[in-house]
Scaffold this motif. Structure first.
Motif, PDB file in Angstrom:
ATOM      1  N   ASP A 190      -3.506   6.809  -7.675  1.00  0.00           N
ATOM      2  CA  ASP A 190      -4.463   6.478  -6.618  1.00  0.00           C
ATOM      3  C   ASP A 190      -5.562   7.530  -6.617  1.00  0.00           C
ATOM      4  N   ARG A 236     -12.474  -1.298   1.533  1.00  0.00           N
ATOM      5  CA  ARG A 236     -11.746  -1.048   0.289  1.00  0.00           C
ATOM      6  C   ARG A 236     -11.634   0.445   0.052  1.00  0.00           C
ATOM      7  N   TYR A 237     -12.587   1.238   0.531  1.00  0.00           N
ATOM      8  CA  TYR A 237     -12.644   2.671   0.212  1.00  0.00           C
ATOM      9  C   TYR A 237     -12.201   3.513   1.395  1.00  0.00           C
ATOM     10  N   ASN A 278       0.828  -1.190   0.000  1.00  0.00           N
ATOM     11  CA  ASN A 278       0.000   0.000   0.000  1.00  0.00           C
ATOM     12  C   ASN A 278       0.870   1.251   0.000  1.00  0.00           C
ATOM     13  N   VAL A 282      -1.639  -4.516  -5.973  1.00  0.00           N
ATOM     14  CA  VAL A 282      -2.522  -5.479  -5.317  1.00  0.00           C
ATOM     15  C   VAL A 282      -1.956  -6.884  -5.437  1.00  0.00           C
ATOM     16  N   GLY A 310      -4.215   2.686  -1.987  1.00  0.00           N
ATOM     17  CA  GLY A 310      -3.656   2.572  -3.327  1.00  0.00           C
ATOM     18  C   GLY A 310      -2.393   1.746  -3.294  1.00  0.00           C
ATOM     19  N   ASP A 342      -4.070  -0.393  -7.648  1.00  0.00           N
ATOM     20  CA  ASP A 342      -5.141   0.408  -7.073  1.00  0.00           C
ATOM     21  C   ASP A 342      -4.744   1.884  -7.166  1.00  0.00           C
ATOM     22  N   ASP A 343      -5.337   2.684  -8.075  1.00  0.00           N
ATOM     23  CA  ASP A 343      -6.476   2.319  -8.905  1.00  0.00           C
ATOM     24  C   ASP A 343      -6.033   2.096 -10.362  1.00  0.00           C
ATOM     25  N   TRP A 376      -8.893  -0.948 -10.554  1.00  0.00           N
ATOM     26  CA  TRP A 376      -8.073  -1.670  -9.583  1.00  0.00           C
ATOM     27  C   TRP A 376      -8.337  -3.170  -9.577  1.00  0.00           C
ATOM     28  N   LYS A 377      -9.491  -3.597 -10.119  1.00  0.00           N
ATOM     29  CA  LYS A 377      -9.830  -5.017 -10.103  1.00  0.00           C
ATOM     30  C   LYS A 377      -9.228  -5.790 -11.274  1.00  0.00           C
TER      31      LYS A 377
END
Length: 667
Positions: free
Chosen positions: A370, A666-667, A289, A378, A375, A326-327, A344-345
């Motif tokens: 981010d 997640r947020y 992160n 991942v 962010g 992320d992102d 991000w997925k």
């Protein structure tokens, strides 16, 4: 005389208009439907407020009546017979043209939900099951299986109607089953064959989605961070088009700001070249992160790492793999942009051109963008690598150099997509579950989890809450069967920590503590290179075994060995199991997949052997053991089964804090 003629004409016209009107049925009530046998099945829709609506089923000729409420809604409960059919049902508002529903079967109705592995069809552009063409052809044999799929939509408020893929309920056939959920179909087929009854499958899933998106606002009220998010969602405009307009306006303004930042980086890419001096930059662990180094920062972060390219790769195309960023990201190899992705997925698989690949030291640079909250890169260490021309992997995990570019200032947070982003709390419950309530169902199957793997500890509560939430909405404690996450990513080579293992543990804990639940273990039928494994036949069958045993009382083994407890005996830890299924078995040779640790919490590969109905675990490097773990990795080495050929669930004996213990949103 002329006045009388006029009045007669107007009366006739009004009568004709009234007779042409129809009650509006919920989309669940169409030709070819399956109703839950031997139940008081709700039937509902809308009509003129204050009017009387009657429902007359052909199986008992009883007239069920309801007065339409002020909001236009009505409902009756119809007693259904045992499995069989076909039947019909007539629904009419007094004085209006009746609606007739034909080809109704009585049988077992199951709700099937989750993310992409539930959504995965038998055959499609993005995934095909094993032997898909033959399976599709064979579907012609099962006309008493009926299928209905809820269209993927979001909503800020609980809805009463929903669009379907196809025209409501479909008779199972090669044409209708092709795009249907493979897991749901194979589950339903097994129930149909073993119980010799019609089966109705309601499919409502969406790939990549989080569990909280499938839960109601009330259920999430007490959950840290997610409760406030659910409250925020409830304040979005109820009108879908208004949500689209507001999202579009906000994104347009934000994109202008984003584009201005982007131009700064496009003007010069010196920061991505091998010879660039990054000695004054910060250190950052990746995957990881960015907030570990830059707390509360949203914007652009540059990260660089030097890697040594082997001689055998020179002049050949290679691939840079990341499970996600992320992102968003822009990624460079020795100054050459090799990929750019928003979202991000999304897994990144960037091809590095052969002419760019040279022996010796080079630099990989990632511009991480981010757009809000957490962010970074991942995934776990095993998911971050360069793949060589022959499939060999060079890990990119470790310490990278990082910097917030001096030209940059923090970006405003990206606007919320209120229109069609399916990750927000409650939005899928509102649009894709609430409209199904209270249709009479036998139970539910669930295949979801990997989108919550970074919050696996929180999932311990969320899985239980979702089950309780849905049961409360329906008003009864129906059976709920979970698919545990399959094996995925590179095969385990050493003892490790794993967010996927922690998520599997959360799933297991739910089924051990919540009554009338069960779990299909799939740790042996995944695919290291594909998050959507093709063997959905065994997934459906193992879910069906749970239902056949626990719901229908059939004498079938439904589970592999389940960890029950342990005891320490000198330098040995003895593990006890339930669901022995005739006895414990090491499939294919000696037992594998066990690790052991002492007070230092450092795990070592262990020797394990079956002794009666227990397993004894030890290791010469751990003379005073305290804990054992089994199959504890994204893609573990493991081979413990019972004699019913069902695999053991991954487990651990310790409760030491894992790598996801502090993550709640997640947020």
């Amino acid at each position: 005389m002329k006045r009388l003629t006029f009045l007669l004409i107007m009366t006739f016209a009004a009568s004709a208009m009234n007779l042409s009107a129809e009650v509006h049925m919920s989309p669940l009530f169409t030709d070819n439907m399956v109703m839950q046998q031997k139940s008081d099945a709700p039937v509902w829709g809308t009509a003129t407020p204050g009017a009387s609506v009657t429902v007359v089923p052909s199986w008992n000729k009883v007239k069920y009546s309801a007065t339409v409420a002020e909001d236009g809604k009505w409902m009756v409960k119809v007693r259904t017979p045992k499995a069989g059919g076909p039947y019909s049902m007539t629904v009419a508002e007094e004085g209006c043209e009746p609606v007739k529903i034909d080809n109704i079967l009585m049988g077992e109705v199951w709700l099937c939900s989750g993310q992409s592995n539930m959504q995965m069809p038998l055959k499609g552009g993005w995934a095909n099951v094993l032997n898909c063409d033959q399976e599709i052809e064979d579907a012609a044999k099962y006309k008493n299986i009926r299928l209905i799929s809820v269209q993927r939509m979001t909503s800020s408020k609980p809805e009463t109607d929903f669009p379907t893929y196809g025209d409501g309920w479909q008779v199972c056939s090669p044409e209708t089953v092709r795009d249907f959920s493979a897991t749901a179909y194979f589950f339903g087929r097994e129930i149909h064959l073993k119980r010799n009854v019609p089966v109705g499958l309601i499919h409502s899933s969406w790939g990549g989605t989080t569990i909280e998106a499938w839960m109601s606002k009330d259920a999430l009220a007490g959950v840290k961070s997610l409760g406030s998010q659910a409250e925020d969602v409830s304040k979005w405009p109820a009108d879908r088009e208004m949500r689209r307009i507001k999202t579009q306006e906000a994104m347009s303004a934000w994109n202008k700001i984003f584009a201005a930042y982007d131009e700064l980086y496009a003007a010069s890419t010196d920061f991505a070249r091998t010879g660039f001096d990054d000695s004054g930059w910060d250190d950052m662990k990746l995957p990881g992160n960015i907030e570990s180094v830059y707390p509360n920062y949203n914007g652009h972060v540059l990260v660089r790492a030097r890697v040594r390219i082997p001689a055998s790769w020179e002049g050949k195309e290679i691939v840079l793999h990341m499970d996600g960023v992320d992102d968003n990201d822009v990624t460079y190899f020795d100054g050459v942009q090799v990929g750019r992705t928003e979202g991000w997925k999304k897994v990144r698989e960037y091809k590095v051109p052969a002419k760019t690949v040279k022996e010796g030291e080079t630099v990989i640079t990632i511009r991480i963008i981010d757009t809000g909250s957490a962010g970074g890169v991942v995934g776990d260490d095993a998911s971050f690598y360069l793949k060589g021309p022959d499939g060999e992997r060079l890990s990119l995990a470790g310490m990278w150099k990082s910097r917030i570019d001096e030209r940059d200032v923090p970006m405003p947070k990206k606007p919320v997509n209120m229109y069609d982003e399916p990750y927000w709390s409650t939005v899928l419950y509102n649009a894709m579950i609430a409209p199904l309530v209270p249709y009479a169902i036998k139970g539910a199957i669930w295949y979801q989890g990997c989108s919550n793997d970074d919050r696996a500890y929180q999932y311990r509560d969320l899985q239980k809450l979702l089950i309780a939430d849905w049961r409360q909405q329906w008003g009864y404690d129906f059976p709920f069967y979970i698919t545990q996450l399959a094996n995925f990513t590179r095969l385990q080579t050493s003892p490790c920590e794993s967010s996927w293992a922690e998520l599997r543990e959360a799933q297991l804990m739910a089924t051990k503590t919540v009554p009338n639940t069960g779990m299909a273990v799939t740790i042996d039928i995944g695919d290291a290179g594909d998050i959507h494994p093709k063997n959905k036949q065994d997934v459906g069958k193992r879910l069906a075994l749970q239902a056949l045993n626990k719901t229908y009382g059939m004498p079938v083994e439904c589970s592999g060995p389940v960890y029950e407890g342990y005891e320490v005996d000198g330098d040995v830890i003895r593990i006890r199991f339930s669901s022995l299924g005739g006895g414990l078995v090491a499939k294919g040779g000696e037992l594998e997949g066990f690790t052991i640790a002492g007070a230092d919490r450092k795990f070592y590969w262990a020797d394990a052997r079956i002794v009666g109905n227990c397993i004894e675990v030890s290791c010469k490097d751990v003379p005073r053991p305290l804990a054992v773990r089994y199959a504890w990795a994204h893609n573990p080495v493991c081979n413990l089964y019972n004699k019913a050929s069902l695999p053991a669930s991954p487990f651990r004996t310790d409760d030491w804090p894992g790598i996801t213990v502090s993550k709640t949103s997640r947020y």
